[in-house]
Scaffold this motif. Sequence first.
Motif, mmCIF file in Angstrom:
data_model
loop_
_atom_site.group_PDB
_atom_site.id
_atom_site.type_symbol
_atom_site.label_atom_id
_atom_site.label_comp_id
_atom_site.label_asym_id
_atom_site.label_seq_id
_atom_site.Cartn_x
_atom_site.Cartn_y
_atom_site.Cartn_z
ATOM 1 N N ASP A 1 7.642 14.903 -0.826
ATOM 2 C CA ASP A 1 7.598 14.475 0.583
ATOM 3 C C ASP A 1 6.879 13.131 0.723
ATOM 4 O O ASP A 1 7.301 12.260 1.497
ATOM 5 C CB ASP A 1 6.937 15.548 1.460
ATOM 6 N N VAL A 2 5.813 12.945 -0.069
ATOM 7 C CA VAL A 2 5.080 11.672 -0.030
ATOM 8 C C VAL A 2 5.968 10.544 -0.556
ATOM 9 O O VAL A 2 6.038 9.458 0.026
ATOM 10 C CB VAL A 2 3.774 11.775 -0.844
ATOM 11 N N VAL A 3 6.675 10.830 -1.654
ATOM 12 C CA VAL A 3 7.544 9.807 -2.251
ATOM 13 C C VAL A 3 8.637 9.392 -1.263
ATOM 14 O O VAL A 3 8.855 8.201 -1.014
ATOM 15 C CB VAL A 3 8.158 10.318 -3.568
ATOM 16 N N SER B 1 0.834 -1.212 0.000
ATOM 17 C CA SER B 1 0.000 0.000 0.000
ATOM 18 C C SER B 1 0.861 1.252 0.000
ATOM 19 O O SER B 1 0.529 2.248 -0.652
ATOM 20 C CB SER B 1 -0.900 0.024 1.234
ATOM 21 N N ALA B 2 1.971 1.201 0.721
ATOM 22 C CA ALA B 2 2.878 2.362 0.742
ATOM 23 C C ALA B 2 3.371 2.650 -0.666
ATOM 24 O O ALA B 2 3.409 3.808 -1.110
ATOM 25 C CB ALA B 2 4.053 2.094 1.686
ATOM 26 N N LEU B 3 3.717 1.618 -1.403
ATOM 27 C CA LEU B 3 4.216 1.822 -2.770
ATOM 28 C C LEU B 3 3.124 2.326 -3.704
ATOM 29 O O LEU B 3 3.413 2.987 -4.703
ATOM 30 C CB LEU B 3 4.837 0.521 -3.292
ATOM 31 N N SER B 4 1.855 2.054 -3.374
ATOM 32 C CA SER B 4 0.776 2.548 -4.231
ATOM 33 C C SER B 4 0.696 4.072 -4.175
ATOM 34 O O SER B 4 0.285 4.717 -5.138
ATOM 35 C CB SER B 4 -0.563 1.924 -3.825
ATOM 36 N N LEU B 5 1.114 4.673 -3.052
ATOM 37 C CA LEU B 5 1.130 6.138 -2.978
ATOM 38 C C LEU B 5 2.213 6.712 -3.887
ATOM 39 O O LEU B 5 2.045 7.778 -4.475
ATOM 40 C CB LEU B 5 1.352 6.594 -1.531
ATOM 41 N N LEU B 6 3.328 6.008 -3.990
ATOM 42 C CA LEU B 6 4.392 6.443 -4.904
ATOM 43 C C LEU B 6 3.875 6.465 -6.342
ATOM 44 O O LEU B 6 4.157 7.385 -7.120
ATOM 45 C CB LEU B 6 5.588 5.494 -4.774
ATOM 46 N N ASP C 1 2.140 8.726 12.938
ATOM 47 C CA ASP C 1 2.487 10.144 13.028
ATOM 48 C C ASP C 1 3.082 10.663 11.720
ATOM 49 O O ASP C 1 2.893 11.835 11.376
ATOM 50 C CB ASP C 1 3.452 10.366 14.195
ATOM 51 N N GLY C 2 3.782 9.812 11.000
ATOM 52 C CA GLY C 2 4.315 10.218 9.697
ATOM 53 C C GLY C 2 3.193 10.517 8.708
ATOM 54 O O GLY C 2 3.244 11.513 7.975
ATOM 55 N N PHE C 3 2.187 9.675 8.689
ATOM 56 C CA PHE C 3 1.044 9.929 7.800
ATOM 57 C C PHE C 3 0.302 11.196 8.213
ATOM 58 O O PHE C 3 -0.180 11.954 7.361
ATOM 59 C CB PHE C 3 0.096 8.727 7.781
#
Length: 194
Positions: free
Chosen positions: A56-58, A43-48, A156-158
Motif C-alpha cells: 500500500d505504501v509503494v 521524499s515520496a520515492l524514499s519511502l519506496l 489525507d493519503g498519508f
Amino acid sequence: MSLSNAWSLPLVPSDASWLPIALADIDAVMRDHLHCERKAATSALSLLRSYPERADVVEWTVRLAHEETRHVVQVAQLLNRRSQTPGHDHGDDYAAALQKHVRKTEPGRLLDRLLVFAIIEGRSAERLAMLAGALTEPRERLLYENLADAEFRHRDGFLQLAAATDELWKSRAVELCAHEAAILARLPVVARIH
Ligand SMILES: [Fe+2]
Ligand SMILES: [Fe+2]
C-alpha cells in the motif's frame, strides 16, 4: 484513497503575519515553492526504498512522486511565465526540525515518517490556499487553488497509511502536531512556503 472517518490533523493556523510577508516577496515564495515540490517528489520515492514490503505504501508513494513531479513542472512553468529564474534551495529549517521528532527505530519510525509527511502536506496546503485567495492573476490563482487541493489530498493519503500502520496513529499525530506548533512559534516567519 479516502479516510474512512472524518478525523483531521489538529494543525494550528499559520501566524497572521505569514501571508503579508509572503505577498511582499512573492517571487521568493514561488522560487522556494519549486524546491518544495521537488523535495516532495524525492521524499515520496524514499519511502519506496525503505518499505518495499508494504504494497500500500509503494502504490501510494509512486503515484505521489508522479504527481509531485507534475507540480514541479507546473511551478517551473509559472516561474518561466513570470520571467523568473529558479534559485538555489535555501534549505527548510521547518522540515528539518520536524524530522528530528521521527523515531530512529521501527515500528515507530514508519508511523512517524508518514505523519510528518501528512503534517508537511497539510501545512503546505493551508499556505497554498492562502496564496490562492490573495493572488489576482486568474491563471496563477487557479494553479494555487489546484495545488492546495492536491496537497490536502496528499495529507489525507498519508493519514490513511498511518491508520493502516499503527492503531495508536491518532495520539502520535496529536503529539507531532504539538511539536510542529512549537517549531512554527520558534522559527522566524519568512517569505517561503514553510
Ligand atoms: Fe505538490
Ligand atoms: Fe503533496
